[in-house]
Design a protein around this motif. Structure first.
Motif, PDB file in Angstrom:
ATOM      1  N   GLY A  30      71.531   7.951  15.874  1.00  0.00           N
ATOM      2  CA  GLY A  30      72.377   8.816  16.691  1.00  0.00           C
ATOM      3  C   GLY A  30      71.635  10.068  17.110  1.00  0.00           C
ATOM      4  O   GLY A  30      70.512  10.342  16.668  1.00  0.00           O
ATOM      5  N   TRP A  31      72.281  10.830  17.989  1.00  0.00           N
ATOM      6  CA  TRP A  31      71.703  12.088  18.454  1.00  0.00           C
ATOM      7  C   TRP A  31      71.935  13.159  17.408  1.00  0.00           C
ATOM      8  O   TRP A  31      73.045  13.333  16.916  1.00  0.00           O
ATOM      9  CB  TRP A  31      72.332  12.500  19.781  1.00  0.00           C
ATOM     10  CG  TRP A  31      71.876  11.651  20.921  1.00  0.00           C
ATOM     11  CD1 TRP A  31      72.513  10.561  21.429  1.00  0.00           C
ATOM     12  CD2 TRP A  31      70.669  11.803  21.654  1.00  0.00           C
ATOM     13  NE1 TRP A  31      71.769  10.029  22.447  1.00  0.00           N
ATOM     14  CE2 TRP A  31      70.636  10.777  22.620  1.00  0.00           C
ATOM     15  CE3 TRP A  31      69.605  12.695  21.611  1.00  0.00           C
ATOM     16  CZ2 TRP A  31      69.585  10.627  23.515  1.00  0.00           C
ATOM     17  CZ3 TRP A  31      68.568  12.550  22.511  1.00  0.00           C
ATOM     18  CH2 TRP A  31      68.560  11.523  23.441  1.00  0.00           C
ATOM     19  N   LYS A  32      70.886  13.883  17.055  1.00  0.00           N
ATOM     20  CA  LYS A  32      70.974  14.946  16.052  1.00  0.00           C
ATOM     21  C   LYS A  32      70.433  16.240  16.646  1.00  0.00           C
ATOM     22  O   LYS A  32      69.484  16.232  17.427  1.00  0.00           O
ATOM     23  CB  LYS A  32      70.175  14.570  14.800  1.00  0.00           C
ATOM     24  CG  LYS A  32      70.737  13.352  14.104  1.00  0.00           C
ATOM     25  CD  LYS A  32      69.972  12.995  12.867  1.00  0.00           C
ATOM     26  CE  LYS A  32      70.553  11.733  12.255  1.00  0.00           C
ATOM     27  NZ  LYS A  32      69.811  11.287  11.095  1.00  0.00           N
ATOM     28  N   TYR A  33      71.044  17.345  16.282  1.00  0.00           N
ATOM     29  CA  TYR A  33      70.651  18.664  16.781  1.00  0.00           C
ATOM     30  C   TYR A  33      69.692  19.323  15.796  1.00  0.00           C
ATOM     31  O   TYR A  33      69.897  19.270  14.586  1.00  0.00           O
ATOM     32  CB  TYR A  33      71.887  19.543  16.973  1.00  0.00           C
ATOM     33  CG  TYR A  33      71.547  20.961  17.349  1.00  0.00           C
ATOM     34  CD1 TYR A  33      71.185  21.276  18.651  1.00  0.00           C
ATOM     35  CD2 TYR A  33      71.583  21.976  16.406  1.00  0.00           C
ATOM     36  CE1 TYR A  33      70.861  22.575  18.998  1.00  0.00           C
ATOM     37  CE2 TYR A  33      71.257  23.273  16.747  1.00  0.00           C
ATOM     38  CZ  TYR A  33      70.894  23.574  18.047  1.00  0.00           C
ATOM     39  OH  TYR A  33      70.572  24.863  18.391  1.00  0.00           O
ATOM     40  N   GLU A  39      58.147  20.020  19.539  1.00  0.00           N
ATOM     41  CA  GLU A  39      57.988  19.467  20.878  1.00  0.00           C
ATOM     42  C   GLU A  39      58.549  20.387  21.960  1.00  0.00           C
ATOM     43  O   GLU A  39      58.157  20.316  23.116  1.00  0.00           O
ATOM     44  CB  GLU A  39      58.672  18.098  20.988  1.00  0.00           C
ATOM     45  CG  GLU A  39      58.037  17.011  20.143  1.00  0.00           C
ATOM     46  CD  GLU A  39      58.599  16.970  18.723  1.00  0.00           C
ATOM     47  OE1 GLU A  39      59.310  17.905  18.287  1.00  0.00           O
ATOM     48  OE2 GLU A  39      58.330  15.982  18.042  1.00  0.00           O
ATOM     49  N   CYS A  40      59.483  21.253  21.610  1.00  0.00           N
ATOM     50  CA  CYS A  40      60.131  22.153  22.566  1.00  0.00           C
ATOM     51  C   CYS A  40      59.668  23.592  22.370  1.00  0.00           C
ATOM     52  O   CYS A  40      60.442  24.535  22.586  1.00  0.00           O
ATOM     53  CB  CYS A  40      61.645  22.050  22.430  1.00  0.00           C
ATOM     54  SG  CYS A  40      62.281  20.409  22.800  1.00  0.00           S
ATOM     55  N   ARG A  46      67.587  18.261  20.830  1.00  0.00           N
ATOM     56  CA  ARG A  46      68.350  17.130  20.299  1.00  0.00           C
ATOM     57  C   ARG A  46      67.413  15.941  20.282  1.00  0.00           C
ATOM     58  O   ARG A  46      66.640  15.735  21.198  1.00  0.00           O
ATOM     59  CB  ARG A  46      69.565  16.828  21.163  1.00  0.00           C
ATOM     60  CG  ARG A  46      70.596  17.914  21.126  1.00  0.00           C
ATOM     61  CD  ARG A  46      71.899  17.458  21.776  1.00  0.00           C
ATOM     62  NE  ARG A  46      72.863  18.526  21.791  1.00  0.00           N
ATOM     63  CZ  ARG A  46      73.646  18.853  20.762  1.00  0.00           C
ATOM     64  NH1 ARG A  46      73.560  18.194  19.646  1.00  0.00           N
ATOM     65  NH2 ARG A  46      74.504  19.839  20.855  1.00  0.00           N
ATOM     66  N   GLY A  47      67.497  15.164  19.216  1.00  0.00           N
ATOM     67  CA  GLY A  47      66.649  13.987  19.092  1.00  0.00           C
ATOM     68  C   GLY A  47      67.471  12.767  18.744  1.00  0.00           C
ATOM     69  O   GLY A  47      68.447  12.858  18.001  1.00  0.00           O
ATOM     70  N   CYS A  55      62.499  10.025  14.863  1.00  0.00           N
ATOM     71  CA  CYS A  55      63.142  10.196  16.169  1.00  0.00           C
ATOM     72  C   CYS A  55      62.317   9.526  17.254  1.00  0.00           C
ATOM     73  O   CYS A  55      61.102   9.657  17.284  1.00  0.00           O
ATOM     74  CB  CYS A  55      63.312  11.674  16.480  1.00  0.00           C
ATOM     75  SG  CYS A  55      64.334  12.536  15.269  1.00  0.00           S
ATOM     76  N   SER A  56      62.992   8.839  18.151  1.00  0.00           N
ATOM     77  CA  SER A  56      62.282   8.136  19.220  1.00  0.00           C
ATOM     78  C   SER A  56      62.323   8.905  20.532  1.00  0.00           C
ATOM     79  O   SER A  56      61.499   8.680  21.396  1.00  0.00           O
ATOM     80  CB  SER A  56      62.865   6.744  19.419  1.00  0.00           C
ATOM     81  OG  SER A  56      64.231   6.837  19.780  1.00  0.00           O
ATOM     82  N   GLU A  57      63.282   9.805  20.702  1.00  0.00           N
ATOM     83  CA  GLU A  57      63.406  10.558  21.954  1.00  0.00           C
ATOM     84  C   GLU A  57      63.840  11.973  21.620  1.00  0.00           C
ATOM     85  O   GLU A  57      64.736  12.186  20.812  1.00  0.00           O
ATOM     86  CB  GLU A  57      64.428   9.890  22.862  1.00  0.00           C
ATOM     87  CG  GLU A  57      64.551  10.527  24.212  1.00  0.00           C
ATOM     88  CD  GLU A  57      65.555   9.807  25.101  1.00  0.00           C
ATOM     89  OE1 GLU A  57      65.973  10.427  26.085  1.00  0.00           O
ATOM     90  OE2 GLU A  57      65.894   8.655  24.824  1.00  0.00           O
ATOM     91  N   VAL A  58      63.212  12.974  22.250  1.00  0.00           N
ATOM     92  CA  VAL A  58      63.535  14.371  22.025  1.00  0.00           C
ATOM     93  C   VAL A  58      63.837  15.019  23.360  1.00  0.00           C
ATOM     94  O   VAL A  58      63.078  14.864  24.322  1.00  0.00           O
ATOM     95  CB  VAL A  58      62.380  15.108  21.315  1.00  0.00           C
ATOM     96  CG1 VAL A  58      62.684  16.595  21.170  1.00  0.00           C
ATOM     97  CG2 VAL A  58      62.099  14.493  19.964  1.00  0.00           C
TER      98      VAL A  58
END
Length: 61
Positions: A30-33, A39-40, A46-47, A55-58
């Protein structure tokens, strides 16, 4: 007669083939904050993360 052969076959199969648990195959994703992400540029993000695999997407906020 057939039911006896079936019972013997299933007992033999359980001894030869290892069992697996269904819970081991499922992971919670799921999306986590996160308040700070490398990376940011250490800003909030959110990842999309799965338990045990990272995490696969940030996405930067």
């Amino acid at each position: 007669m057939f039911s006896k052969l079936e019972a013997i076959g299933s007992r033999l199969l359980t001894r030869l083939v290892p069992g697996t648990e269904a819970s081991a195959a499922t992971t919670a994703c799921g999306w986590k904050y996160f308040p700070q992400c490398m990376e940011c540029n250490y800003g909030p993000c959110r990842g999309y993360c799965c338990d045990g695999s990272g995490c696969s997407e940030v996405r930067c906020s």
